[in-house]
Scaffold this active site. Structure first.
Site, PDB file in Angstrom:
ATOM      1  CG  ASP A 199      -1.891  -1.181   1.195  1.00 60.32           C
ATOM      2  OD1 ASP A 199      -2.249  -1.632   0.096  1.00 60.32           O
ATOM      3  OD2 ASP A 199      -2.245  -1.664   2.285  1.00 60.32           O
ATOM      4  CE  LYS A 226       2.432  -2.393  -4.367  1.00 55.94           C
ATOM      5  NZ  LYS A 226       2.048  -2.077  -2.967  1.00 55.94           N
ATOM      6  N   GLY A 281      -4.522  -4.436  -3.816  1.00 53.61           N
ATOM      7  CA  GLY A 281      -5.511  -3.400  -4.107  1.00 53.61           C
ATOM      8  C   GLY A 281      -4.744  -2.164  -4.514  1.00 53.61           C
ATOM      9  CG  HIS A 282      -2.020  -2.225  -7.047  1.00 49.74           C
ATOM     10  ND1 HIS A 282      -1.186  -2.877  -7.912  1.00 49.74           N
ATOM     11  CD2 HIS A 282      -1.701  -2.693  -5.818  1.00 49.74           C
ATOM     12  CE1 HIS A 282      -0.399  -3.704  -7.232  1.00 49.74           C
ATOM     13  NE2 HIS A 282      -0.705  -3.611  -5.956  1.00 49.74           N
ATOM     14  CD  GLN A 321       0.768  -8.955  -2.493  1.00 52.85           C
ATOM     15  OE1 GLN A 321       1.436  -9.578  -3.305  1.00 52.85           O
ATOM     16  NE2 GLN A 321      -0.500  -8.695  -2.706  1.00 52.85           N
TER      17      GLN A 321
HETATM   18  P1  GDP Z   1      -0.798   0.306  -3.514  1.00 51.66           P
HETATM   19  O1  GDP Z   1      -1.384  -0.970  -3.025  1.00 51.66           O
HETATM   20  O2  GDP Z   1       0.654   0.408  -3.238  1.00 51.66           O
HETATM   21  O3  GDP Z   1      -1.137   0.596  -4.945  1.00 51.66           O
HETATM   22  O4  GDP Z   1      -1.477   1.465  -2.645  1.00 51.66           O
HETATM   23  P2  GDP Z   1      -3.042   1.606  -2.315  1.00 51.66           P
HETATM   24  O5  GDP Z   1      -3.754   2.031  -3.533  1.00 51.66           O
HETATM   25  O6  GDP Z   1      -3.546   0.403  -1.611  1.00 51.66           O
HETATM   26  O7  GDP Z   1      -3.012   2.759  -1.233  1.00 51.66           O
HETATM   27  C1  GDP Z   1      -2.487   4.009  -1.487  1.00 51.66           C
HETATM   28  C2  GDP Z   1      -3.580   5.071  -1.254  1.00 51.66           C
HETATM   29  O8  GDP Z   1      -2.985   6.340  -1.158  1.00 51.66           O
HETATM   30  C3  GDP Z   1      -4.598   5.173  -2.363  1.00 51.66           C
HETATM   31  O9  GDP Z   1      -5.833   5.498  -1.804  1.00 51.66           O
HETATM   32  C4  GDP Z   1      -4.071   6.324  -3.219  1.00 51.66           C
HETATM   33  O10 GDP Z   1      -5.095   6.993  -3.945  1.00 51.66           O
HETATM   34  C5  GDP Z   1      -3.503   7.215  -2.162  1.00 51.66           C
HETATM   35  N1  GDP Z   1      -2.352   8.039  -2.573  1.00 51.66           N
HETATM   36  C6  GDP Z   1      -1.349   7.748  -3.427  1.00 51.66           C
HETATM   37  N2  GDP Z   1      -0.428   8.733  -3.445  1.00 51.66           N
HETATM   38  C7  GDP Z   1      -0.859   9.663  -2.580  1.00 51.66           C
HETATM   39  C8  GDP Z   1      -0.319  10.909  -2.120  1.00 51.66           C
HETATM   40  O11 GDP Z   1       0.745  11.336  -2.511  1.00 51.66           O
HETATM   41  N3  GDP Z   1      -1.048  11.583  -1.175  1.00 51.66           N
HETATM   42  C9  GDP Z   1      -2.237  11.142  -0.702  1.00 51.66           C
HETATM   43  N4  GDP Z   1      -2.848  11.864   0.218  1.00 51.66           N
HETATM   44  N5  GDP Z   1      -2.770   9.968  -1.107  1.00 51.66           N
HETATM   45  C10 GDP Z   1      -2.080   9.248  -2.018  1.00 51.66           C
HETATM   46  P1  IMO Z   2      -0.901  -4.215  -2.242  1.00 49.27           P
HETATM   47  O1  IMO Z   2      -0.465  -4.793  -3.562  1.00 49.27           O
HETATM   48  C1  IMO Z   2      -0.969  -4.578   2.112  1.00 49.27           C
HETATM   49  C2  IMO Z   2      -0.997  -8.645   3.759  1.00 49.27           C
HETATM   50  C3  IMO Z   2      -2.246  -9.081   4.515  1.00 49.27           C
HETATM   51  C4  IMO Z   2      -1.634 -10.001   5.542  1.00 49.27           C
HETATM   52  C5  IMO Z   2      -0.531 -10.697   4.732  1.00 49.27           C
HETATM   53  C6  IMO Z   2      -0.910 -12.056   4.176  1.00 49.27           C
HETATM   54  O2  IMO Z   2      -2.199  -3.506  -2.275  1.00 49.27           O
HETATM   55  O3  IMO Z   2       0.217  -3.444  -1.620  1.00 49.27           O
HETATM   56  P2  IMO Z   2      -2.428 -12.800   2.146  1.00 49.27           P
HETATM   57  O4  IMO Z   2      -3.901 -12.619   1.906  1.00 49.27           O
HETATM   58  O5  IMO Z   2      -1.582 -12.251   1.078  1.00 49.27           O
HETATM   59  O6  IMO Z   2      -2.094 -14.227   2.483  1.00 49.27           O
HETATM   60  O7  IMO Z   2      -2.135 -11.959   3.501  1.00 49.27           O
HETATM   61  O8  IMO Z   2      -0.210  -9.823   3.682  1.00 49.27           O
HETATM   62  N1  IMO Z   2      -1.213  -8.149   2.386  1.00 49.27           N
HETATM   63  C7  IMO Z   2      -1.165  -6.855   2.033  1.00 49.27           C
HETATM   64  N2  IMO Z   2      -0.994  -5.746   2.782  1.00 49.27           N
HETATM   65  N3  IMO Z   2      -1.070  -4.481   0.769  1.00 49.27           N
HETATM   66  C8  IMO Z   2      -1.211  -5.583   0.007  1.00 49.27           C
HETATM   67  O9  IMO Z   2      -1.170  -5.536  -1.349  1.00 49.27           O
HETATM   68  C9  IMO Z   2      -1.309  -6.843   0.634  1.00 49.27           C
HETATM   69  N4  IMO Z   2      -1.450  -8.103   0.196  1.00 49.27           N
HETATM   70  C10 IMO Z   2      -1.376  -8.891   1.270  1.00 49.27           C
HETATM   71  O10 IMO Z   2      -2.895  -7.979   5.116  1.00 49.27           O
HETATM   72  O11 IMO Z   2      -1.023  -9.262   6.553  1.00 49.27           O
HETATM   73 MG    MG Z   3      -2.940  -1.645  -1.818  1.00 49.97          MG
END
Ligand code: GDP
Ligand code: IMO
Ligand code: MG
Length: 422
Positions: free
Chosen positions: A12, A15, A39-40, A222
């Protein structure tokens, strides 16, 4: 230029946003590991897209998006994602390619994921999507690959074998009902029919792309400390998250990789259980969670929050070979008076000289912090580095210095234009 994007923390990191930005100048965007535990998020004006299996590059017209062999696929989730994209007018059919070697998630994987969690003394806090059990079957050599769904006799035999063993386990160990062969078979044949047009030899497609000088962006899911080998085991996911996984997960040889970009958040978050040395106390954690909207994109769970841990990220830079860093969510630190960075750990009052991979010890270490003055100004509308508040520049410079790696991009909001290129 073929670039791997990897998360350097616990996932998270943002990415999705970085991949969306970099995919503008790439031809192919490739997922190589994980599954719909990812979840991207990509935000374009008022629209929020959350990708679980389809590469985040699909929003850019004409880009080819590949789900390569290292990914585990829940066909129900994938088909829902495809349908939703199509409803929004995004052309998926000609641009999505799925490797016939991808392993398939069945309902028994999802149920097993939940049941194993209940039985453990210490829960992992998985996403309960069946990811771990599916990779277990892959390694145990009883998994079913997506390409095998199209071969009736092979699929029937493998599903029967799996159900014989799994139903016995469900009944005897977990006191649960088993699964009906007929129901599963019919359900997965329906999925197979729908997915058939996308399934192919993706290794060949990518190799041809390289031959014709096309550029590839590898979309890591991840984060490094969820890696099956180098993460905080057993509080990890079940795949090779680090950049080397891009080769195994696609079949492309290492010399095809030109660049590795590590993504970090300006602080740290973690979903699920496991050690987290720089975790905030509950009140401040709540404050940052609300400010940064730190709720899981896949499960909606509140993310645990803490200070930036450079000691950990330095190890991640080394594990991945990251040559540059993209920092997200700098804006979330706006208005915080004192900001800390963890620069090392103490264990039993001794300063640790190297990173520790034993999760038990890791859960006992005490972070050593360096403290910085924060900044009061809002950074979310800033477009160039020179306009950042002095203390924000100091924070970024310190990160570069501590990591001996340059920061190439700073994100100050979720929109595409809330980005500072360095
Ligand atoms: P990922 O799994 O690495 O793709 O990240 P996620 O999408 O799960 O979580 C990142 C969250 O931060 C999302 O809701 C993005 O829209 C948000 N986000 C990304 N870059 C920024 C930033 O620079 N500032 C803020 N406030 N939110 C951001
Ligand atoms: P993105 O790509 C954050 C975490 C779960 C748990 C552990 C194992 O959005 O960054 P799993 O279901 O993979 O066996 O769970 O890994 N986890 C993540 N945490 N971002 C993710 O993906 C994750 N994918 C798995 O919360 O701790
Ligand atoms: Mg994510």
């Amino acid at each position: 230029m073929n670039t791997v994007i990897v998360g350097l923390q616990w996932g998270d990191e943002g990415k999705g946003k970085i991949i969306d930005l970099l995919s503008k100048s790439s031809d192919y965007i490739v997922r190589f590991q994980g599954g719909n535990n990812a979840g991207h998020t990509v935000v374009i004006k008022e629209k929020v897209y959350i990708f679980h299996l389809v590469p985040s590059g699909i929003l850019r017209p004409n880009k080819i998006c590949v789900i390569a062999n290292g990914v585990v696929i829940d066909p129900k989730v994938l088909l829902e994602e495809i349908d939703k994209l199509k409803e929004q007018g995004i052309d998926v059919d000609k641009r999505l390619k799925i490797s016939y070697l991808c392993h398939v998630i069945f309902p028994y994987h999802r149920i097993m994921d939940k049941l194993r969690e209940i039985k453990r003394t210490h829960r992992i806090g998985t996403t309960a999507k069946g990811i771990g059990p599916c990779y277990v079957d892959k390694v145990a050599r009883c998994g079913i690959r997506i390409g095998e769904l199209f071969n009736d006799s092979v699929f029937k035999e493998k599903l029967k074998d799996n159900l014989k063993e799994k139903n016995a386990i469900f009944r005897k160990v977990y006191n649960q009902e088993g699964f009906s062969f007929k129901k599963l078979y019919d359900e997965y044949k329906r999925y197979a029919d729908k997915l058939y047009p996308y399934v192919c030899n993706t290794k060949l497609i990518l190799e041809k792309a390289i031959e014709s000088k096309r550029s590839i962006l590898f979309e890591g899911a991840q984060g490094t400390f969820l890696d099956i080998d180098f993460g905080t085991y057993p509080y990890v996911t079940s795949s090779s998250v680090i950049s080397a996984g891009a080769c195994i997960g696609t079949g492309l040889a290492p010399f095809h990789i030109d660049k590795i970009v590590g993504v970090i958040k300006a602080y740290t978050t973690r979903v699920g259980e496991g050690p987290f040395p720089t975790e905030f106390l509950p009140k401040f954690s709540d404050f940052i969670r609300n400010k940064g909207n730190e709720f899981g994109a896949t499960t909606g769970r509140p993310r645990r929050c803490g200070w930036l841990d450079i000691f950990m990220i330095k190890e991640a830079v080394s594990l991945n070979g990251a040559s540059e860093i993209a920092i997200t969510k700098l804006d979330v630190l706006d208005g915080i008076k004192k900001i800390k960075i963890c620069v090392g750990y103490k264990y039993k009052n001794q300063i640790l000289k190297e990173f520790i991979y034993d999760s038990y010890i890791f859960s006992k270490v005490k972070p050593i912090y360096k403290e910085f003055d924060g900044w009061n100004e809002s950074t979310s509308n800033i477009k160039s580095y020179k306009d950042l508040p002095k203390n924000a520049k100091n924070y970024l410079k310190e990160i570069e210095k501590l990591l001996s790696t340059s920061v190439s991009l700073v994100s100050v909001g979720s929109q595409r234009d809330q980005t500072i290129y360095l």
